[in-house]
Motif scaffolding. Sequence first.
Motif, PDB file in Angstrom:
ATOM      1  N   PHE A   1       5.723  23.506  -6.239  1.00  0.00           N
ATOM      2  CA  PHE A   1       6.292  23.922  -4.954  1.00  0.00           C
ATOM      3  C   PHE A   1       6.460  22.724  -4.027  1.00  0.00           C
ATOM      4  O   PHE A   1       7.471  22.615  -3.314  1.00  0.00           O
ATOM      5  CB  PHE A   1       5.394  24.972  -4.290  1.00  0.00           C
ATOM      6  CG  PHE A   1       5.847  25.338  -2.901  1.00  0.00           C
ATOM      7  CD1 PHE A   1       6.811  26.309  -2.707  1.00  0.00           C
ATOM      8  CD2 PHE A   1       5.310  24.699  -1.784  1.00  0.00           C
ATOM      9  CE1 PHE A   1       7.251  26.631  -1.438  1.00  0.00           C
ATOM     10  CE2 PHE A   1       5.739  25.024  -0.509  1.00  0.00           C
ATOM     11  CZ  PHE A   1       6.718  25.990  -0.333  1.00  0.00           C
ATOM     12  N   GLN A   2       5.505  21.829  -4.029  1.00  0.00           N
ATOM     13  CA  GLN A   2       5.563  20.672  -3.134  1.00  0.00           C
ATOM     14  C   GLN A   2       6.762  19.781  -3.424  1.00  0.00           C
ATOM     15  O   GLN A   2       7.221  19.045  -2.541  1.00  0.00           O
ATOM     16  CB  GLN A   2       4.259  19.879  -3.235  1.00  0.00           C
ATOM     17  CG  GLN A   2       3.075  20.587  -2.594  1.00  0.00           C
ATOM     18  CD  GLN A   2       1.731  20.029  -3.021  1.00  0.00           C
ATOM     19  OE1 GLN A   2       1.657  19.093  -3.825  1.00  0.00           O
ATOM     20  NE2 GLN A   2       0.656  20.589  -2.491  1.00  0.00           N
ATOM     21  N   LYS A   3       7.307  19.848  -4.637  1.00  0.00           N
ATOM     22  CA  LYS A   3       8.465  19.032  -4.995  1.00  0.00           C
ATOM     23  C   LYS A   3       9.779  19.598  -4.456  1.00  0.00           C
ATOM     24  O   LYS A   3      10.803  18.913  -4.489  1.00  0.00           O
ATOM     25  CB  LYS A   3       8.550  18.897  -6.523  1.00  0.00           C
ATOM     26  CG  LYS A   3       7.379  18.148  -7.143  1.00  0.00           C
ATOM     27  CD  LYS A   3       7.495  18.136  -8.670  1.00  0.00           C
ATOM     28  CE  LYS A   3       6.284  17.468  -9.311  1.00  0.00           C
ATOM     29  NZ  LYS A   3       6.357  17.505 -10.799  1.00  0.00           N
ATOM     30  N   LEU A   4       9.752  20.845  -3.992  1.00  0.00           N
ATOM     31  CA  LEU A   4      10.963  21.445  -3.457  1.00  0.00           C
ATOM     32  C   LEU A   4      11.357  20.761  -2.151  1.00  0.00           C
ATOM     33  O   LEU A   4      10.490  20.319  -1.384  1.00  0.00           O
ATOM     34  CB  LEU A   4      10.760  22.942  -3.208  1.00  0.00           C
ATOM     35  CG  LEU A   4      10.502  23.823  -4.429  1.00  0.00           C
ATOM     36  CD1 LEU A   4      10.296  25.269  -3.990  1.00  0.00           C
ATOM     37  CD2 LEU A   4      11.641  23.738  -5.430  1.00  0.00           C
ATOM     38  N   PRO A   5      12.651  20.699  -1.853  1.00  0.00           N
ATOM     39  CA  PRO A   5      13.076  20.115  -0.576  1.00  0.00           C
ATOM     40  C   PRO A   5      12.621  20.970   0.601  1.00  0.00           C
ATOM     41  O   PRO A   5      12.390  22.173   0.457  1.00  0.00           O
ATOM     42  CB  PRO A   5      14.601  20.081  -0.695  1.00  0.00           C
ATOM     43  CG  PRO A   5      14.937  21.126  -1.714  1.00  0.00           C
ATOM     44  CD  PRO A   5      13.789  21.137  -2.683  1.00  0.00           C
TER      45      PRO A   5
END
Length: 404
Positions: A16-20
């Motif tokens: 999730f943290q990799k999502l923009p």
Amino acid sequence: MGSRQNLIARAVFEQFQKLPSKRKPLVRNNGLHEWVPLSGIVAERNGTLTCLALATGMKCLPAAKIEESNGVGIHDWHAEILAIRTFNRYLLDECHKLLCDGVESDIIRRNTTSTPGSHMKPFEIRDDVKLHMYCSEAPCGDASMELTMAAQEDASPWATPIPKPSDEGTEDSILPGRAYFSQLGIVRRKPARGDAPPTLSKSCSDKISLKQCTSLLSSLTSLFVDPTNAYIHSLVLPESQHSATACNRAFSEEGRMKPMVGRRWSGGYSFKAFVTETTDLEFEYSKRTVKARSDKISASNLAAAWSCSGIEETILGGVIQGRKPFIPKGSSRMSRKGMWEMATELANKLAEENATTSEYLQSNMYRDIKTGAMLAERRQVKDDARDLALSGWIKNDGGSNFRI
């Protein structure tokens, strides 16, 4: 390293943290800090945990909008349900990739054995893969009732209305999501504000309970993938969102699912109870974490979906954010229309070895697929579960009269 439960949660968090940032809750101009539920499907194989699909979200279509959604609008985008839909899209994408590119998958393989009583499913999930589900909030419905009661100033049961004779056997006879705490272990609709338009979607607790019988596979995916290894192995919740009493009642072999214990059906289906476990980690945008940062909080209107097969979308009102409601360009790849199109493409690639599925997916209407012969085994599983364990579940057949 931490516990396996923490590692499962962390696998979802890290993806999730990799999502923009545009796909995440924000701080509004008026100072309100947004929160949102998160859910993910994690595969465990050879000691490695991989997040296959995740989603955020907490809304669903009003009943009045179902028919006009036309296969384009997603009906239910609560995080748990959207994560399962996204996982199913991942499976179709992975089958297509394996078939067309010949690239070996860590999760899916070609099926070389025939399941008794069923047409041959060309793919299966590997025997050494376990599927885990993480939820940042207790699933709405029966598994969250004790938590909902505890959050009230007065936790005593509310009076239960006496159904009118005209209500019996209708959606109106199913209790709303959070009301009437004296009624436990029952099928509920999705919760909503009192002034919100009514919805016909069943609660996440009820839908997840049913998955212990049908597996995680959706109807279209089940045409291609054997369900035997597609069941949830464990459901991981934050400690703050876990009521052992509620989860046992909602999900376990000792609770309302007891009548399903030992049940097997043709087509590879059986009752497989998952274990409910806890993590001491909290999602950074959970209601509790956001409330610790600010007294001014609000639920996010946006939903996000991601899979490791390349899905990355933001959903608003059941369609892709920025698109007008229910026009084809607004269709999510996880919508009924999007899934039907992908299933048809996959079936056409398989037509030489199995023309039956390709012909079946040429049905005139989506309703014809759902009610057709190739999904009869799956319908029987659902009917038995609803009759024996999830009594009061009234079918919602709306929104199926569309073509691709």
